[in-house]
Scaffold this active site. Sequence first.
Site, PDB file in Angstrom:
ATOM      1  N   HIS A 180       0.785  -1.104   0.082  1.00  0.00           N
ATOM      2  CA  HIS A 180       0.016   0.008   0.181  1.00  0.00           C
ATOM      3  C   HIS A 180       0.798   1.178  -0.157  1.00  0.00           C
ATOM      4  O   HIS A 180       0.339   2.336  -0.021  1.00  0.00           O
ATOM      5  CB  HIS A 180      -1.209   0.093   1.277  1.00  0.00           C
ATOM      6  N   LYS A 194      -8.305  14.349   3.342  1.00  0.00           N
ATOM      7  CA  LYS A 194      -7.589  13.119   3.579  1.00  0.00           C
ATOM      8  C   LYS A 194      -6.849  13.323   4.672  1.00  0.00           C
ATOM      9  O   LYS A 194      -6.648  14.469   5.277  1.00  0.00           O
ATOM     10  CB  LYS A 194      -6.581  13.040   2.326  1.00  0.00           C
ATOM     11  N   ARG A 195      -5.955  12.318   5.241  1.00  0.00           N
ATOM     12  CA  ARG A 195      -5.037  12.381   6.388  1.00  0.00           C
ATOM     13  C   ARG A 195      -4.138  13.595   5.810  1.00  0.00           C
ATOM     14  O   ARG A 195      -3.913  13.719   4.857  1.00  0.00           O
ATOM     15  CB  ARG A 195      -4.394  11.061   6.383  1.00  0.00           C
ATOM     16  N   LYS A 247       0.902  14.690   0.921  1.00  0.00           N
ATOM     17  CA  LYS A 247      -0.376  14.894   0.213  1.00  0.00           C
ATOM     18  C   LYS A 247      -0.503  16.347  -0.086  1.00  0.00           C
ATOM     19  O   LYS A 247      -1.260  16.764  -0.562  1.00  0.00           O
ATOM     20  CB  LYS A 247      -1.498  14.392   1.377  1.00  0.00           C
ATOM     21  N   THR A 290      -8.477   6.838  -3.014  1.00  0.00           N
ATOM     22  CA  THR A 290      -9.624   6.370  -3.171  1.00  0.00           C
ATOM     23  C   THR A 290     -10.573   7.417  -3.161  1.00  0.00           C
ATOM     24  O   THR A 290     -11.926   7.475  -3.814  1.00  0.00           O
ATOM     25  CB  THR A 290     -10.139   5.232  -2.447  1.00  0.00           C
ATOM     26  N   LYS A 307     -14.222   8.798  -5.227  1.00  0.00           N
ATOM     27  CA  LYS A 307     -15.495   8.938  -4.733  1.00  0.00           C
ATOM     28  C   LYS A 307     -15.965  10.414  -5.302  1.00  0.00           C
ATOM     29  O   LYS A 307     -17.081  10.663  -5.705  1.00  0.00           O
ATOM     30  CB  LYS A 307     -15.492   8.906  -3.078  1.00  0.00           C
TER      31      LYS A 307
END
Length: 898
Positions: free
Chosen positions: A433, A624-625, A630, A732, A736
């Site tokens: 992952h 998101k986290r 990110k 993911t 969405k």
Amino acid sequence: APPLLASRPRPGTPRRRGPCQSPRRSARRQSRHSILGVCEFSPLCILSASSLAGAMAKPLTDSEKRKQISVRGIAGLGDVAEVRKSFNRHLHFTLVKDRNVATPRDYFFALAHTVRDHLVGRWIRTQQHYYERDPKRIYYLSLEFYMGRTLQNTMVNLGLQNACDEAIYQLGLDLEELEEIEEDAGLGNGGLGRLAACFLDSMATLGLAAYGYGIRYEFGIFNQKIVNGWQVEEADDWLRYGNPWEKARPEYMLPVHFYGRVEHTPDGVKWLDTQVVLAMPYDTPVPGYRNNTVNTMRLWSAKAPNDFKLHDFNVGGYIEAVLDRNLAENISRVLYPNDNFFEGKELRLKQEYFVVAATLQDIIRRFKSSKFGCRDPVRTCFETFPEKVAIQLNDTHPALAIPELMRILVDVEKVDWDKAWEITKKTCAYTNHTVLPEALERWPVSMFESLLPRHLEIIYAINQRHLDHVAALFPGDVDRLRRMSVIEEGDCKRINMAHLCVIGSHAVNGVARIHSEIVKQSVFKDFYELEPEKFQNKTNGITPRRWLLLCNPGLADTIVEKIGEGFLTDLSQLKKLLPLVDDEALIRDVAKVKQENKLKFSAFLEKEYKVKINPSSMFDVHVKRIHEYKRQLLNCLHIITLYNRIKKDPAKAFVPRTVMIGGKAAPGYHMAKMIIKLVTSIGSVVNHDPVVGDKLKVIFLENYRVSLAEKVIPAADLSQQISTAGTEASGTGNMKFMLNGALTIGTMDGANVEMAEEAGAENLFIFGMRVEDVEALDRKGYNAREYYDRLPELKQAVDQISSGFFSPKEPDCFRDVVNMLLNHDRFKVFADYEAYVVCQAQVDQLYQNPREWTKKVIRNIACSGKFSSDRTITEYARDIWGVEPSDLQIPPPNLPRD
């Protein structure tokens, strides 16, 4: 499944409220309420079938029938009456309350038990079906299952939503208000845990004999509070009021051993003098979509044995011994709150072995006795084990399944080593992952020596045979042996769990095409050269039941009206929307649904966060986290740039934006917590500047979780997916947003690459460095100051952060952030700043043309079919597990079994 409603809902068969409608009854519903003759002061008033039939007598016109199609099941009169009766029965007998003293939470529990009753017959029947057919079983092992709420998902998958809506309405209650009472089951950190939840939904929908195995954490992911702009963590006591969906199974309680010593005897190897902790299973039903299949998620809870510490207490030590039971039971107390970060704590290693040891005992018990429907061991030959069992390791967290299966086969079942190794490899498969080095699990050998001494011996033996094999193929290549060893030598010898997984599995997969290529070319390059056939790609997906039908019923209805409801179990059918991209009615309906969702979310924000936003502004969402890779900081720099442009020329026309950033930071991750403080500080300045007004708002969405995602994603216009190319394995959330009609601004990273391929890059806002550019910049050497000196708007933004413009009371507050950005930014925020700001201007330009924007939205929705977890699971089933999905419907409980 019940037939679908093909007409405007009439009294008695209501349409599920769209996202725009207030939880309070609409005027239409209130007028109908009086038509039906329900006494407002007596919510328990029961309606006769004849009075309902009279109210329903007026026929619908053809245009009305065409206008309204609902995929939430007809609320037949019998169904509604039965739900109402069951609800009252549970309120009385299960909760021991009457309507005078019942609280809203009691009503939620009464409804949950009512809905659960509809699962039970299907659940039992599904398990009977598996025992009789004895299919190959799939075991999905994960330390995380981020399930969210269960009530609405169960109603959707069973086709009960309209019946429950009507029954609850007739009882004078509101379904949405009851749904909001349910706690999220937050047994995950982010993507990895939510993926496991989507996979369970798809495995049940595809009729696979699948089981999710994990830990029943007493405390899930912490609740996030923002206090003075800082994240503060609170324990998530999600079980405080009980969990109506789980069933404890004490009869399947199993022992798990720790510590002790190893003895090699003529009769084989013995692991002696261990400490025992009991694993108590709790089962949760996982319903497929309207196929009467209900699979099981089994979560283990740690219990101290009754003689725990009591055999060695001194006089007066009894109380202490009983209190010390907590030490054993701490194993399942709390979820580790790290995402993409390895924390080498002994308690975490205990959790990883605990879930693996209990699960493997359960798998072997079921293998031995299945088909015969009893618990007596019948199968004793393990030759057929890989034909009946597939174990999927969700990242390296359950990697100990490999040495544990070897231990059981060799030490307990007396299978010879080579045969046991062949069985283990054929049974296990591993999903990688992440490529971030700090996320890879590397456990100290010393910890294994103490906690799992037999497993350490087995790992050494596995590694020795593996290295012998490599040495035979590459004689004299000592460096290759070092790189490929499971044991990393050095001051502190460590076990590389990813290497153990690759060696002990017959299949290794990444989770998006670009990620799987990086896995083969860098992370596991040597292993790929050794066994290229082992490596695969399985691009992640999301369940369209939760992430469209449940969270965005208005959009789901609009799509059903155009192409039917087949897309809910075959998302590739969304392609049928492509010829309709220019259809004026579809453009209008899609835009209308989005606006309704935005209005509803605006009302939610005003109620929950006391912030008033402009619903006609662009909803620019980055959830998101919180992690440096990110790049929430890149978003911050853009917000500051927009702010400065507005201040510089207030009279100029600006496209109004509401920027929403949300996500949790790991409690020990200093930089991530600083990023949250920066976002909230920028918001404090921007939102209170009268010159800015409605043109720009910045909101930090507190406590982002599954149930909040279900609200914000349908309302988003713009989805931010801006990680440095080569760092996000898949993502993911990106899928969405695409499915729910947001356009994506993103880098060519993770699944964004395949989204651009499916929809056409011109229908996304793609910017920034590609993986090759990042690698080239690494070779050249990234110098942040080059960009800082060359780009005036960037320099101004960084200087404002640095000088305390956004933190006037603490001018030095963001010193660490600025220092990182300028001197040691691994994720090269400044290198993509210019391209990002230019790309955001293109977003603004398109947003000013609503028709063209909506056409791009429709193209995105039409091309999102690939990203269903049904497609992902079908690929796992065929390519890795060797099973075929089935559309066989198990007969419902009210029909005979054959």
